[in-house]
Write a protein that holds these residues in place. Structure first.
Motif, PDB file in Angstrom:
ATOM      1  N   LEU A 126       0.835  -1.207   0.000  1.00 41.68           N
ATOM      2  CA  LEU A 126       0.000   0.000   0.000  1.00 41.68           C
ATOM      3  C   LEU A 126       0.869   1.257   0.000  1.00 41.68           C
ATOM      4  CD1 LEU A 126      -2.751  -1.060   2.586  1.00 41.68           C
ATOM      5  CD2 LEU A 126      -3.090  -0.735   0.131  1.00 41.68           C
ATOM      6  N   GLU A 127       1.943   1.232   0.793  1.00 36.77           N
ATOM      7  CA  GLU A 127       2.857   2.373   0.826  1.00 36.77           C
ATOM      8  C   GLU A 127       3.565   2.553  -0.513  1.00 36.77           C
ATOM      9  OE1 GLU A 127       5.400   1.502   4.099  1.00 36.77           O
ATOM     10  OE2 GLU A 127       3.828   1.829   5.611  1.00 36.77           O
ATOM     11  N   GLY A 128       3.690   1.466  -1.271  1.00 33.85           N
ATOM     12  CA  GLY A 128       4.301   1.538  -2.595  1.00 33.85           C
ATOM     13  C   GLY A 128       3.365   2.068  -3.667  1.00 33.85           C
ATOM     14  N   GLY A 129       2.126   2.388  -3.280  1.00 36.26           N
ATOM     15  CA  GLY A 129       1.192   3.005  -4.220  1.00 36.26           C
ATOM     16  C   GLY A 129       0.178   2.077  -4.845  1.00 36.26           C
ATOM     17  N   LEU A 130       0.157   0.802  -4.478  1.00 36.60           N
ATOM     18  CA  LEU A 130      -0.819  -0.122  -5.052  1.00 36.60           C
ATOM     19  C   LEU A 130      -2.201   0.125  -4.466  1.00 36.60           C
ATOM     20  CD1 LEU A 130       1.860  -1.521  -5.917  1.00 36.60           C
ATOM     21  CD2 LEU A 130       0.700  -3.710  -5.572  1.00 36.60           C
ATOM     22  N   SER A 131      -3.219  -0.085  -5.276  1.00 37.66           N
ATOM     23  CA  SER A 131      -4.597   0.033  -4.811  1.00 37.66           C
ATOM     24  C   SER A 131      -5.006  -1.232  -4.072  1.00 37.66           C
ATOM     25  CB  SER A 131      -5.539   0.243  -5.998  1.00 37.66           C
ATOM     26  OG  SER A 131      -5.600  -0.940  -6.793  1.00 37.66           O
ATOM     27  N   ARG A 132      -6.172  -1.187  -3.445  1.00 41.12           N
ATOM     28  CA  ARG A 132      -6.677  -2.374  -2.730  1.00 41.12           C
ATOM     29  C   ARG A 132      -6.737  -3.574  -3.657  1.00 41.12           C
ATOM     30  NH1 ARG A 132     -11.600  -4.942  -2.571  1.00 41.12           N
ATOM     31  NH2 ARG A 132     -12.116  -6.052  -0.600  1.00 41.12           N
ATOM     32  N   ASP A 133      -7.330  -3.418  -4.825  1.00 40.77           N
ATOM     33  CA  ASP A 133      -7.488  -4.542  -5.746  1.00 40.77           C
ATOM     34  C   ASP A 133      -6.135  -5.036  -6.258  1.00 40.77           C
ATOM     35  OD1 ASP A 133     -10.197  -4.407  -5.397  1.00 40.77           O
ATOM     36  OD2 ASP A 133     -10.617  -3.384  -7.289  1.00 40.77           O
ATOM     37  N   GLU A 134      -5.186  -4.123  -6.462  1.00 38.46           N
ATOM     38  CA  GLU A 134      -3.860  -4.522  -6.932  1.00 38.46           C
ATOM     39  C   GLU A 134      -3.115  -5.307  -5.853  1.00 38.46           C
ATOM     40  OE1 GLU A 134      -2.753  -0.932 -10.082  1.00 38.46           O
ATOM     41  OE2 GLU A 134      -2.469  -0.630  -7.917  1.00 38.46           O
ATOM     42  N   VAL A 135      -3.292  -4.912  -4.590  1.00 42.14           N
ATOM     43  CA  VAL A 135      -2.665  -5.654  -3.487  1.00 42.14           C
ATOM     44  C   VAL A 135      -3.224  -7.066  -3.417  1.00 42.14           C
ATOM     45  CG1 VAL A 135      -2.426  -5.799  -0.986  1.00 42.14           C
ATOM     46  CG2 VAL A 135      -2.115  -3.600  -2.135  1.00 42.14           C
ATOM     47  N   ILE A 136      -4.539  -7.187  -3.502  1.00 44.42           N
ATOM     48  CA  ILE A 136      -5.166  -8.520  -3.455  1.00 44.42           C
ATOM     49  C   ILE A 136      -4.650  -9.387  -4.598  1.00 44.42           C
ATOM     50  CG2 ILE A 136      -7.368  -9.739  -3.716  1.00 44.42           C
ATOM     51  CD1 ILE A 136      -8.677  -7.318  -2.275  1.00 44.42           C
ATOM     52  N   ALA A 137      -4.542  -8.806  -5.785  1.00 42.75           N
ATOM     53  CA  ALA A 137      -4.037  -9.562  -6.941  1.00 42.75           C
ATOM     54  C   ALA A 137      -2.598 -10.018  -6.716  1.00 42.75           C
ATOM     55  CB  ALA A 137      -4.126  -8.704  -8.206  1.00 42.75           C
ATOM     56  N   ARG A 138      -1.765  -9.166  -6.101  1.00 44.57           N
ATOM     57  CA  ARG A 138      -0.379  -9.538  -5.831  1.00 44.57           C
ATOM     58  C   ARG A 138      -0.296 -10.678  -4.816  1.00 44.57           C
ATOM     59  NH1 ARG A 138       3.748  -5.583  -7.048  1.00 44.57           N
ATOM     60  NH2 ARG A 138       5.153  -6.717  -5.649  1.00 44.57           N
ATOM     61  N   LEU A 139      -1.116 -10.616  -3.787  1.00 41.20           N
ATOM     62  CA  LEU A 139      -1.123 -11.688  -2.790  1.00 41.20           C
ATOM     63  C   LEU A 139      -1.545 -13.010  -3.412  1.00 41.20           C
ATOM     64  CD1 LEU A 139      -2.766  -9.768   0.193  1.00 41.20           C
ATOM     65  CD2 LEU A 139      -0.362 -10.426  -0.012  1.00 41.20           C
ATOM     66  N   ARG A 140      -2.481 -12.948  -4.349  1.00 44.94           N
ATOM     67  CA  ARG A 140      -2.955 -14.161  -5.016  1.00 44.94           C
ATOM     68  C   ARG A 140      -1.874 -14.742  -5.931  1.00 44.94           C
ATOM     69  NH1 ARG A 140      -6.262 -17.184  -4.692  1.00 44.94           N
ATOM     70  NH2 ARG A 140      -7.825 -16.993  -6.312  1.00 44.94           N
ATOM     71  N   SER A 141      -1.199 -13.892  -6.697  1.00 46.20           N
ATOM     72  CA  SER A 141      -0.238 -14.385  -7.685  1.00 46.20           C
ATOM     73  C   SER A 141       1.143 -14.661  -7.091  1.00 46.20           C
ATOM     74  CB  SER A 141      -0.087 -13.379  -8.836  1.00 46.20           C
ATOM     75  OG  SER A 141       0.439 -12.147  -8.356  1.00 46.20           O
ATOM     76  N   ASP A 142       1.617 -13.782  -6.213  1.00 46.97           N
ATOM     77  CA  ASP A 142       2.979 -13.898  -5.701  1.00 46.97           C
ATOM     78  C   ASP A 142       3.091 -14.846  -4.515  1.00 46.97           C
ATOM     79  OD1 ASP A 142       3.357 -11.962  -7.580  1.00 46.97           O
ATOM     80  OD2 ASP A 142       4.472 -10.591  -6.281  1.00 46.97           O
ATOM     81  N   TYR A 143       1.985 -15.042  -3.812  1.00 47.74           N
ATOM     82  CA  TYR A 143       2.040 -15.868  -2.598  1.00 47.74           C
ATOM     83  C   TYR A 143       1.032 -17.007  -2.605  1.00 47.74           C
ATOM     84  CZ  TYR A 143       4.822 -11.957  -0.908  1.00 47.74           C
ATOM     85  OH  TYR A 143       5.799 -10.992  -0.767  1.00 47.74           O
ATOM     86  N   GLU A 144       0.210 -17.097  -3.640  1.00 52.37           N
ATOM     87  CA  GLU A 144      -0.808 -18.152  -3.757  1.00 52.37           C
ATOM     88  C   GLU A 144      -1.797 -18.116  -2.589  1.00 52.37           C
ATOM     89  OE1 GLU A 144      -1.619 -20.614  -5.886  1.00 52.37           O
ATOM     90  OE2 GLU A 144      -0.017 -20.533  -7.379  1.00 52.37           O
ATOM     91  N   ALA A 145      -1.967 -16.944  -1.976  1.00 55.12           N
ATOM     92  CA  ALA A 145      -2.967 -16.818  -0.914  1.00 55.12           C
ATOM     93  C   ALA A 145      -4.357 -16.975  -1.515  1.00 55.12           C
ATOM     94  CB  ALA A 145      -2.844 -15.474  -0.221  1.00 55.12           C
ATOM     95  N   SER A 146      -5.270 -17.543  -0.763  1.00 54.50           N
ATOM     96  CA  SER A 146      -6.643 -17.683  -1.237  1.00 54.50           C
ATOM     97  C   SER A 146      -7.293 -16.307  -1.333  1.00 54.50           C
ATOM     98  CB  SER A 146      -7.453 -18.564  -0.277  1.00 54.50           C
ATOM     99  OG  SER A 146      -7.632 -17.906   0.961  1.00 54.50           O
TER     100      SER A 146
END
Length: 496
Positions: A126-146
């Motif tokens: 978030l501090e890096g400028g990502l939006s809520r939806d972009e953060v969720i997408a990163r967690l899904r792709s980079d960490y395989e979080a549900s």
């Protein structure tokens, strides 16, 4: 899966750790001599890249019939993460995806997010400028979080931001550790001691006052503003009434001031509570009391070593409410021996009926040092799927009660590969709980087994100082712990 011979092409401690995390996640046991599914398991990670890491992971397996399998995958990191962090993430992600694809292992709710504080990653993004939806997408792709976990911690971090913003470099919190209990619970691995006799208590209080005086002086010397005070343990209310009053009065007089917005006491269990202790807490302006039933099932309470009934929990809760304690939170444990979905339903109905301000769900963690961990064969624990159903059921009750998650942490060896999550009604968030988890604030620890976490704002790093877990050592070496804590504070704040 059991493996006879396991090799890894690296002796790097962090690489070894992240590989082990994936093996443990999928319950792959190594160095099994007698019975095994695979004769060999070899893992090789090839690294290249300058600005960002590129990792090729190769897994070689020989099964019990001497059939060989080779799996490989190459993935590239991101430019906005530290090179070493990206390398370790890619090693885990490659292993996780390869094992799942080849052997059909179930997806883990948290994917490869193994750390204690997953929301710290969200705050960074978030501090890096990502939006809520972009953060969720990163967690899904980079960490395989549900999807569920990604949404939970992203919304949680957004909810925390206004609270974290209330703290500056000079704003701190105080933790007070009272390392005594009336009895030891089956699952407990904390460094708590059975309440000693008068001579033992007098010796503890003597050392405790010395420890507290040193922190009181530091607060004055550096001009710290105490935002919250948290008295934990052990079970602080296990102290006899007169010792409890002495302890709480000393803490209040030393640290409670105009900047203090929260004063918490862990009351734990009803067999440690008394009308006199409730009176003391009211007089000392305690704002929050933690009542920790863990379960409302009588047979389970007896089995885990809790010497009280569910009815006693209700009586204790009602007494605190009638006394005017502003906020009461309650802790429950998912995955206790012999429990299932029907038990958590019954427990949640009874807890929600009381109307607590805050409920923390803990997933049972099998910790070294606990009686449960050392005698697992004697207890029937719910399996991972059952624990997840229990957790989901409990969260349904919490959401229907109008509560939302606001802090979260994870531990190793947790039932169902789940988490500990605190939920509350709007306006009942514990600032201390948020600060201790997100590590944005200096927290000075006093007492047995207490930890001081000192934030160096210039260098954007945190260092810790630990009082001894062993009570005898703490009492003997108090001067050493005072000096270590003072050195940390001076290093971080000496320039001010």
């Amino acid at each position: 899966m059991k493996v006879n011979n396991f090799t890894l092409d690296s002796r790097d401690q962090v690489v070894t750790k992240v590989v082990r995390e994936v093996l443990n996640l999928f319950k792959i046991e190594t160095d099994c001599e007698d019975e095994y599914d695979w004769k060999t398991l070899d893992i090789v990670n090839n690294l290249r890249g300058d600005e960002y890491p590129v990792v090729e992971t190769v897994i070689s397996i020989t099964d019990a019939k001497n059939q060989a399998i080779t799996l490989s995958q190459t993935m590239a990191g991101r430019t906005d993460e530290r090179f070493s962090a990206g390398k370790h993430r890619l090693i885990k992600l490659n292993l996780y995806q390869l094992f799942r694809k080849q052997f059909g292992f179930k997806a883990a709710p948290w994917g490869i997010l193994h750390g204690v504080r997953p929301t710290k990653i969200v705050h960074r993004l978030l501090e890096g400028g990502l939006s809520r939806d972009e953060v969720i997408a990163r967690l899904r792709s980079d960490y395989e979080a549900s999807e569920e976990k990604a949404v939970t911690i992203t919304d949680m971090a957004i909810r925390q931001k206004p609270f974290l913003a209330r703290s500056d470099e000079k704003t701190i919190s105080i933790y007070v550790g009272i390392p005594f209990c009336l009895s030891r619970c089956l699952y407990c691995s904390f460094p708590a001691n059975i309440l000693p006799d008068k001579a033992g208590l007098d010796r503890f209080m003597e050392v405790f006052h010395k420890d507290l005086a040193a922190v009181k002086q530091a607060v004055a010397d550096y001009g710290f503003k105490v935002q919250s005070i948290y008295v934990g343990g052990g079970t602080p209310t296990s102290l006899p009434d007169e010792y409890f009053r002495e302890m709480l009065t000393t803490v209040k007089e030393a640290f409670y001031g105009s900047d203090t917005v929260e004063f918490t006491v862990e009351a734990g269990r009803p067999d440690s509570m008394s009308a006199e202790k409730i009176k003391t807490m009211v007089e000392m302006h305690v704002t929050r009391v933690s009542v920790n039933p863990q379960t409302m099932q009588q047979r389970t309470l007896k089995r885990i070593g809790r010497n009280h009934s569910p009815e006693a929990i209700v009586t204790m809760f009602d007494s605190l409410r009638e006394a005017g304690i502003p906020e009461i939170n309650m802790d429950l444990i998912i995955g206790l021996p012999g429990e299932g979905v029907a038990d958590i339903k019954d427990t949640m109905e009874k807890i929600i009926a009381l109307g607590p301000d805050d409920i923390t769900l803990h997933s049972l963690a099998l910790k070294r040092g606990s009686v449960l961990k050392m005698n697992l064969e004697e207890y029937e624990l719910p399996d991972d799927d059952t624990c997840r159903q229990m957790f989901s059921t409990a969260m349904d009750y919490i959401h229907k009660a109008g509560m939302k998650p606001y802090y979260l942490y994870r531990q190793g060896y947790m039932s169902g590969q789940l988490e500990n999550v605190g939920c509350c009604r709007a306006g009942a968030e514990s600032i201390y709980n948020i600060q201790i988890m997100e590590e944005h604030q200096t927290i000075l620890g006093i007492g047995g087994a207490a930890t001081s976490k000192v934030v160096n704002f210039r260098e954007r790093r945190l260092k810790s100082s630990f009082n001894a877990k062993d009570l005898i050592t703490y009492l003997r070496d108090i001067d050493i712990y005072i000096e270590k804590r003072a050195a940390l504070i001076a290093d971080a704040y000496g320039h001010l």
